[in-house]
Scaffold this motif. Sequence first.
Motif, PDB file in Angstrom:
ATOM      1  N   UNK A 112       0.853  -1.189   0.000  1.00  0.00           N
ATOM      2  CA  UNK A 112       0.000   0.000   0.000  1.00  0.00           C
ATOM      3  C   UNK A 112       0.889   1.238   0.000  1.00  0.00           C
ATOM      4  N   UNK A 113       0.642   2.160  -0.940  1.00  0.00           N
ATOM      5  CA  UNK A 113       1.431   3.387  -0.963  1.00  0.00           C
ATOM      6  C   UNK A 113       1.066   4.231   0.255  1.00  0.00           C
ATOM      7  N   UNK A 114       2.054   4.663   1.041  1.00  0.00           N
ATOM      8  CA  UNK A 114       1.764   5.350   2.316  1.00  0.00           C
ATOM      9  C   UNK A 114       1.160   6.737   2.168  1.00  0.00           C
ATOM     10  N   UNK A 115       1.206   7.319   0.961  1.00  0.00           N
ATOM     11  CA  UNK A 115       0.666   8.666   0.752  1.00  0.00           C
ATOM     12  C   UNK A 115      -0.605   8.649  -0.085  1.00  0.00           C
ATOM     13  N   UNK A 117      -1.231   6.799  -2.806  1.00  0.00           N
ATOM     14  CA  UNK A 117      -1.009   6.617  -4.235  1.00  0.00           C
ATOM     15  C   UNK A 117      -1.382   5.261  -4.779  1.00  0.00           C
ATOM     16  N   UNK A 118      -2.350   4.607  -4.172  1.00  0.00           N
ATOM     17  CA  UNK A 118      -2.833   3.341  -4.702  1.00  0.00           C
ATOM     18  C   UNK A 118      -2.174   2.121  -4.097  1.00  0.00           C
ATOM     19  N   UNK A 119      -2.257   1.032  -4.834  1.00  0.00           N
ATOM     20  CA  UNK A 119      -1.857  -0.286  -4.337  1.00  0.00           C
ATOM     21  C   UNK A 119      -1.105  -1.015  -5.437  1.00  0.00           C
ATOM     22  N   UNK A 120       0.010  -1.664  -5.072  1.00  0.00           N
ATOM     23  CA  UNK A 120       0.744  -2.502  -6.018  1.00  0.00           C
ATOM     24  C   UNK A 120       0.572  -3.955  -5.593  1.00  0.00           C
ATOM     25  N   UNK A 121       0.160  -4.797  -6.529  1.00  0.00           N
ATOM     26  CA  UNK A 121      -0.028  -6.220  -6.250  1.00  0.00           C
ATOM     27  C   UNK A 121       0.943  -7.052  -7.068  1.00  0.00           C
ATOM     28  N   UNK A 122       1.510  -8.061  -6.423  1.00  0.00           N
ATOM     29  CA  UNK A 122       2.342  -9.040  -7.116  1.00  0.00           C
ATOM     30  C   UNK A 122       1.444 -10.179  -7.570  1.00  0.00           C
ATOM     31  N   UNK A 123       1.266 -10.295  -8.881  1.00  0.00           N
ATOM     32  CA  UNK A 123       0.455 -11.364  -9.445  1.00  0.00           C
ATOM     33  C   UNK A 123       1.366 -12.506  -9.885  1.00  0.00           C
ATOM     34  N   UNK A 124       0.864 -13.431 -10.653  1.00  0.00           N
ATOM     35  CA  UNK A 124       1.616 -14.644 -10.969  1.00  0.00           C
ATOM     36  C   UNK A 124       2.932 -14.367 -11.686  1.00  0.00           C
ATOM     37  N   UNK A 125       2.917 -13.442 -12.630  1.00  0.00           N
ATOM     38  CA  UNK A 125       4.110 -13.224 -13.448  1.00  0.00           C
ATOM     39  C   UNK A 125       4.512 -11.761 -13.569  1.00  0.00           C
ATOM     40  N   UNK A 167       9.110   2.561   0.866  1.00  0.00           N
ATOM     41  CA  UNK A 167       9.670   3.242   2.021  1.00  0.00           C
ATOM     42  C   UNK A 167       8.599   4.148   2.612  1.00  0.00           C
ATOM     43  N   UNK A 168       8.865   4.743   3.769  1.00  0.00           N
ATOM     44  CA  UNK A 168       7.822   5.499   4.473  1.00  0.00           C
ATOM     45  C   UNK A 168       7.350   6.725   3.714  1.00  0.00           C
ATOM     46  N   UNK A 169       8.215   7.299   2.890  1.00  0.00           N
ATOM     47  CA  UNK A 169       7.832   8.470   2.102  1.00  0.00           C
ATOM     48  C   UNK A 169       7.065   8.090   0.839  1.00  0.00           C
ATOM     49  N   UNK A 170       7.115   6.802   0.480  1.00  0.00           N
ATOM     50  CA  UNK A 170       6.467   6.374  -0.741  1.00  0.00           C
ATOM     51  C   UNK A 170       7.242   6.745  -1.985  1.00  0.00           C
ATOM     52  N   UNK A 171       8.526   7.055  -1.830  1.00  0.00           N
ATOM     53  CA  UNK A 171       9.345   7.495  -2.958  1.00  0.00           C
ATOM     54  C   UNK A 171      10.201   6.387  -3.548  1.00  0.00           C
ATOM     55  N   UNK A 172      10.217   5.220  -2.898  1.00  0.00           N
ATOM     56  CA  UNK A 172      11.015   4.087  -3.375  1.00  0.00           C
ATOM     57  C   UNK A 172      10.190   2.810  -3.222  1.00  0.00           C
ATOM     58  N   UNK A 173      10.217   1.966  -4.256  1.00  0.00           N
ATOM     59  CA  UNK A 173       9.535   0.672  -4.239  1.00  0.00           C
ATOM     60  C   UNK A 173      10.577  -0.432  -4.413  1.00  0.00           C
ATOM     61  N   UNK A 174      10.481  -1.465  -3.580  1.00  0.00           N
ATOM     62  CA  UNK A 174      11.368  -2.625  -3.700  1.00  0.00           C
ATOM     63  C   UNK A 174      10.538  -3.869  -3.978  1.00  0.00           C
ATOM     64  N   UNK A 185      13.300   0.641  -7.152  1.00  0.00           N
ATOM     65  CA  UNK A 185      12.983   1.712  -8.097  1.00  0.00           C
ATOM     66  C   UNK A 185      12.604   2.987  -7.353  1.00  0.00           C
ATOM     67  N   UNK A 186      12.889   4.125  -8.009  1.00  0.00           N
ATOM     68  CA  UNK A 186      12.267   5.371  -7.574  1.00  0.00           C
ATOM     69  C   UNK A 186      10.784   5.289  -7.925  1.00  0.00           C
ATOM     70  N   UNK A 187       9.929   5.911  -7.094  1.00  0.00           N
ATOM     71  CA  UNK A 187       8.499   5.891  -7.359  1.00  0.00           C
ATOM     72  C   UNK A 187       7.988   7.326  -7.439  1.00  0.00           C
ATOM     73  N   UNK A 188       7.183   7.648  -8.441  1.00  0.00           N
ATOM     74  CA  UNK A 188       6.570   6.756  -9.435  1.00  0.00           C
ATOM     75  C   UNK A 188       7.318   6.680 -10.772  1.00  0.00           C
ATOM     76  N   UNK A 189       8.492   7.316 -10.876  1.00  0.00           N
ATOM     77  CA  UNK A 189       9.196   7.347 -12.159  1.00  0.00           C
ATOM     78  C   UNK A 189       9.683   5.967 -12.600  1.00  0.00           C
ATOM     79  N   UNK A 190       9.859   5.049 -11.644  1.00  0.00           N
ATOM     80  CA  UNK A 190      10.357   3.692 -11.883  1.00  0.00           C
ATOM     81  C   UNK A 190      11.785   3.690 -12.434  1.00  0.00           C
ATOM     82  N   UNK A 191      12.540   4.711 -12.090  1.00  0.00           N
ATOM     83  CA  UNK A 191      13.964   4.720 -12.408  1.00  0.00           C
ATOM     84  C   UNK A 191      14.653   3.656 -11.546  1.00  0.00           C
ATOM     85  N   UNK A 192      15.450   2.807 -12.174  1.00  0.00           N
ATOM     86  CA  UNK A 192      16.092   1.708 -11.458  1.00  0.00           C
ATOM     87  C   UNK A 192      17.198   2.207 -10.542  1.00  0.00           C
TER      88      UNK A 192
END
Length: 400
Positions: A112-115, A117-125, A167-174, A185-192
């Motif tokens: 869950x994005x802490x600010x 910004x929606x929800x990211x789900x890990x699906x099958x692939x 992360x707590x700021x919602x600026x990085x997704x792992x 990745x940086x979020x939401x730019x998805x820069x690696x």
Amino acid sequence: MANQTTESNQPSNTQTYGFPIYAADWIPEETVRSKIDKDQDNSEDDGGESSSSSSSKTSRSCIVLAGGGGEGRSGIANVVLICRVDLDTKSLSEQPVGKIVLGTDLPYRMAVHPRGGGLVCALTNSCKKFDWENIMSPREGDQAVEEGEEVIKELKDVGQQLALAFNQEGSVLAAGGEDGTLRVFEWPSMKTLLDESKAHSSVKNLTFSESGKFLVSLGGPLCRVWDVKASAAIASLSKEKDEMFAYCRFSVDNAGNEVLYIAANTERGGSIITWDTTTWKRRRSKLMKNYSISAFNVSADGKLLALGNMEGDVLIIDSTKMKTHQLVKKAHLGLVTALSFSPDSRCLVSASFDSRAKLTVIEKTSEKHGVNWLVMFLLCVLLYVVSYYFLMAKGIIAKN
């Protein structure tokens, strides 16, 4: 009120939602507040009481649940749904606020994005992003929908991801994969920021430090600490003897210092290991005999740890004393899959393969303390001595 029951004789703090639940979390209140208030207003317009509407609105929160029957022909849908939590009545809503059915894709993990910004789900692939508005859009039946689902290009066709974390700021997704690859990745730019294909044999769990400086990844055969800015591993935390690391969470102790908790399973039971985040050495460990940990989390204020086991029990312990604060026996019919404290640390939501979610209100620490028998003994001795000399001075008893 906590023991209020529904027509099915099921406590209102426990609800069955019809699918095995793999993930559960609380939603930032501002994200769904307008929707909750609207539903409440509609209920009042239909003839409900309005005298306590203001207090009711402020006591309402929401949780999001994800799970389902997978790709098989079980007939069980793969679902993401939002449920209302009423803190006044200590209950979960029987009917969801929002629901989206995902076809054959099982939402195995989510973040869950802490600010808001929606929800990211890990699906099958692959991984997909969902907006709260889309999940809460009115729909009829359980037909799978595709609109509003956004496949994250950088996480498309990467295989099953077993761990997701912001992360707590919602600026990085792992994201940690079943194949052992760790991607950051940086979020939401998805820069690696990091793409490590051999981080582990398989990544099982992820957690960011409170400051966002560190990321810990857990998987066979060890736990690794990463400097996010440097995109490099700076420490490895090894298991001892028969330990099997299962979960990791950063928190803050009573002195305000960051600590890392690792929940492990051993032949003797579950173990909670506390690590120093400066030296990355063990501070202490606490063994829970005959308690096999299947879920773990830490309260937002850092004061409590929650553990679920294979038998469906939920154990809440004091993080300072490492002693039991509260035990809910048979909270579920089987393995506990997810635990999540409310943002104010007043409640805990647990979920299970039994399709149930349960709301547990954290008991307040009693103001009463146990009797200090040593102090009582000394007071009695003192009273005896004073009484003896008083009676002797009055001549009531004779001097020797």
